[in-house]
Design a protein around this motif. Structure first.
Motif, PDB file in Angstrom:
ATOM      1  N   LEU A 102     -24.483  25.917  16.382  1.00 57.80           N
ATOM      2  CA  LEU A 102     -24.630  24.727  17.216  1.00 57.80           C
ATOM      3  C   LEU A 102     -23.774  23.606  16.644  1.00 57.80           C
ATOM      4  CD1 LEU A 102     -28.510  24.943  17.546  1.00 57.80           C
ATOM      5  CD2 LEU A 102     -26.799  25.768  19.181  1.00 57.80           C
ATOM      6  N   VAL A 103     -22.495  23.605  17.010  1.00 53.59           N
ATOM      7  CA  VAL A 103     -21.546  22.668  16.406  1.00 53.59           C
ATOM      8  C   VAL A 103     -21.280  21.435  17.255  1.00 53.59           C
ATOM      9  CG1 VAL A 103     -20.407  24.506  15.110  1.00 53.59           C
ATOM     10  CG2 VAL A 103     -19.494  23.844  17.338  1.00 53.59           C
ATOM     11  N   ASN A 104     -21.719  21.429  18.500  1.00 59.17           N
ATOM     12  CA  ASN A 104     -21.324  20.364  19.421  1.00 59.17           C
ATOM     13  C   ASN A 104     -21.719  18.968  18.939  1.00 59.17           C
ATOM     14  OD1 ASN A 104     -23.966  21.165  19.860  1.00 59.17           O
ATOM     15  ND2 ASN A 104     -23.907  20.747  22.056  1.00 59.17           N
ATOM     16  N   GLY A 123     -20.120  13.704  16.460  1.00 60.75           N
ATOM     17  CA  GLY A 123     -20.152  12.703  15.394  1.00 60.75           C
ATOM     18  C   GLY A 123     -18.792  12.522  14.753  1.00 60.75           C
ATOM     19  N   ALA A 124     -18.095  13.635  14.501  1.00 60.75           N
ATOM     20  CA  ALA A 124     -16.752  13.568  13.920  1.00 60.75           C
ATOM     21  C   ALA A 124     -15.785  12.886  14.885  1.00 60.75           C
ATOM     22  CB  ALA A 124     -16.264  14.973  13.567  1.00 60.75           C
ATOM     23  N   PHE A 125     -15.900  13.191  16.174  1.00 57.45           N
ATOM     24  CA  PHE A 125     -15.072  12.554  17.195  1.00 57.45           C
ATOM     25  C   PHE A 125     -15.273  11.041  17.177  1.00 57.45           C
ATOM     26  CE2 PHE A 125     -14.537  10.917  21.516  1.00 57.45           C
ATOM     27  CZ  PHE A 125     -13.253  11.347  21.813  1.00 57.45           C
ATOM     28  N   SER A 126     -16.510  10.620  17.027  1.00 58.41           N
ATOM     29  CA  SER A 126     -16.820   9.192  16.941  1.00 58.41           C
ATOM     30  C   SER A 126     -16.112   8.563  15.747  1.00 58.41           C
ATOM     31  CB  SER A 126     -18.331   9.002  16.834  1.00 58.41           C
ATOM     32  OG  SER A 126     -18.649   7.662  16.552  1.00 58.41           O
ATOM     33  N   SER A 127     -16.150   9.247  14.620  1.00 59.30           N
ATOM     34  CA  SER A 127     -15.526   8.740  13.402  1.00 59.30           C
ATOM     35  C   SER A 127     -14.010   8.647  13.540  1.00 59.30           C
ATOM     36  CB  SER A 127     -15.891   9.657  12.229  1.00 59.30           C
ATOM     37  OG  SER A 127     -15.253   9.254  11.050  1.00 59.30           O
ATOM     38  N   VAL A 128     -13.421   9.670  14.121  1.00 58.27           N
ATOM     39  CA  VAL A 128     -11.958   9.770  14.216  1.00 58.27           C
ATOM     40  C   VAL A 128     -11.380   8.800  15.235  1.00 58.27           C
ATOM     41  CG1 VAL A 128     -10.106  11.322  15.000  1.00 58.27           C
ATOM     42  CG2 VAL A 128     -11.836  12.156  13.415  1.00 58.27           C
ATOM     43  N   ASP A 183     -16.229  20.628   8.867  1.00 61.15           N
ATOM     44  CA  ASP A 183     -16.864  21.946   8.818  1.00 61.15           C
ATOM     45  C   ASP A 183     -18.179  21.876   9.593  1.00 61.15           C
ATOM     46  OD1 ASP A 183     -17.682  24.506   8.335  1.00 61.15           O
ATOM     47  OD2 ASP A 183     -17.421  24.409   6.154  1.00 61.15           O
ATOM     48  N   ALA A 184     -18.045  21.833  10.910  1.00 61.88           N
ATOM     49  CA  ALA A 184     -19.205  21.720  11.790  1.00 61.88           C
ATOM     50  C   ALA A 184     -20.079  22.971  11.733  1.00 61.88           C
ATOM     51  CB  ALA A 184     -18.742  21.455  13.225  1.00 61.88           C
ATOM     52  N   THR A 185     -19.467  24.105  11.452  1.00 60.90           N
ATOM     53  CA  THR A 185     -20.247  25.342  11.334  1.00 60.90           C
ATOM     54  C   THR A 185     -21.197  25.253  10.147  1.00 60.90           C
ATOM     55  OG1 THR A 185     -18.471  26.614  12.373  1.00 60.90           O
ATOM     56  CG2 THR A 185     -20.102  27.845  11.075  1.00 60.90           C
ATOM     57  N   LEU A 189     -23.774  13.679   9.804  1.00 58.15           N
ATOM     58  CA  LEU A 189     -22.998  14.471   8.855  1.00 58.15           C
ATOM     59  C   LEU A 189     -21.590  14.740   9.378  1.00 58.15           C
ATOM     60  CD1 LEU A 189     -25.667  16.978   7.522  1.00 58.15           C
ATOM     61  CD2 LEU A 189     -24.514  15.140   6.252  1.00 58.15           C
ATOM     62  N   GLY A 190     -21.458  15.014  10.664  1.00 60.39           N
ATOM     63  CA  GLY A 190     -20.134  15.188  11.252  1.00 60.39           C
ATOM     64  C   GLY A 190     -19.299  13.924  11.097  1.00 60.39           C
TER      65      GLY A 190
END
Length: 118
Positions: free
Chosen positions: A66-68, A73-78, A50-52, A109-110
């Motif tokens: 501003l979700v980028n 961060g989530a991309f890094s985790s995945v 939930d980046a929003t 947080l992402g």
């Protein structure tokens, strides 16, 4: 595939042309299980973040969230394709000093709040 705004799912199919072992990361407030039910059975590994909400918590409500950085961060985790520390290390090349800490927090947080499909 990375979808930064879940509203795009109304107009496109992020699974189109993807290999069955592909990965999709979507900015979505609910779990991958709920999203999968809404989209139907399709291949791929599905992740949501939930980046929003992260953006609103850190940067305040905006017409265009501003979700980028939280998506990154989530991309890094995945994927593990880029280390979280590497993201932090280059922020000063792109951002003014007064917003670096908030962007680090958003990326963390992402990274931490991404949800994997069960």
């Amino acid at each position: 595939v990375v979808v930064m705004d879940h509203n795009l799912l109304k107009a496109l199919d992020p699974f189109a042309g993807m290999k069955t072992d592909g990965t999709i990361l979507i900015n979505y407030a609910d779990s991958p299980k709920v999203l999968r039910q809404n989209l139907g059975e399709k291949g791929g590994r599905l992740f949501t973040v939930d980046a929003t909400k992260i953006s609103e918590e850190i940067f305040g409500a905006k017409a265009i969230p501003l979700v980028n950085i939280s998506i990154l961060g989530a991309f890094s985790s995945v994927t593990g394709e880029v280390k979280l520390e590497s993201i932090f290390a280059v922020l000063d090349q792109f951002l003014p000093p007064e917003v670096i800490e908030s962007n680090i927090k958003a990326a963390k947080l992402g990274y931490e709040k991404v949800t994997k499909e069960e």
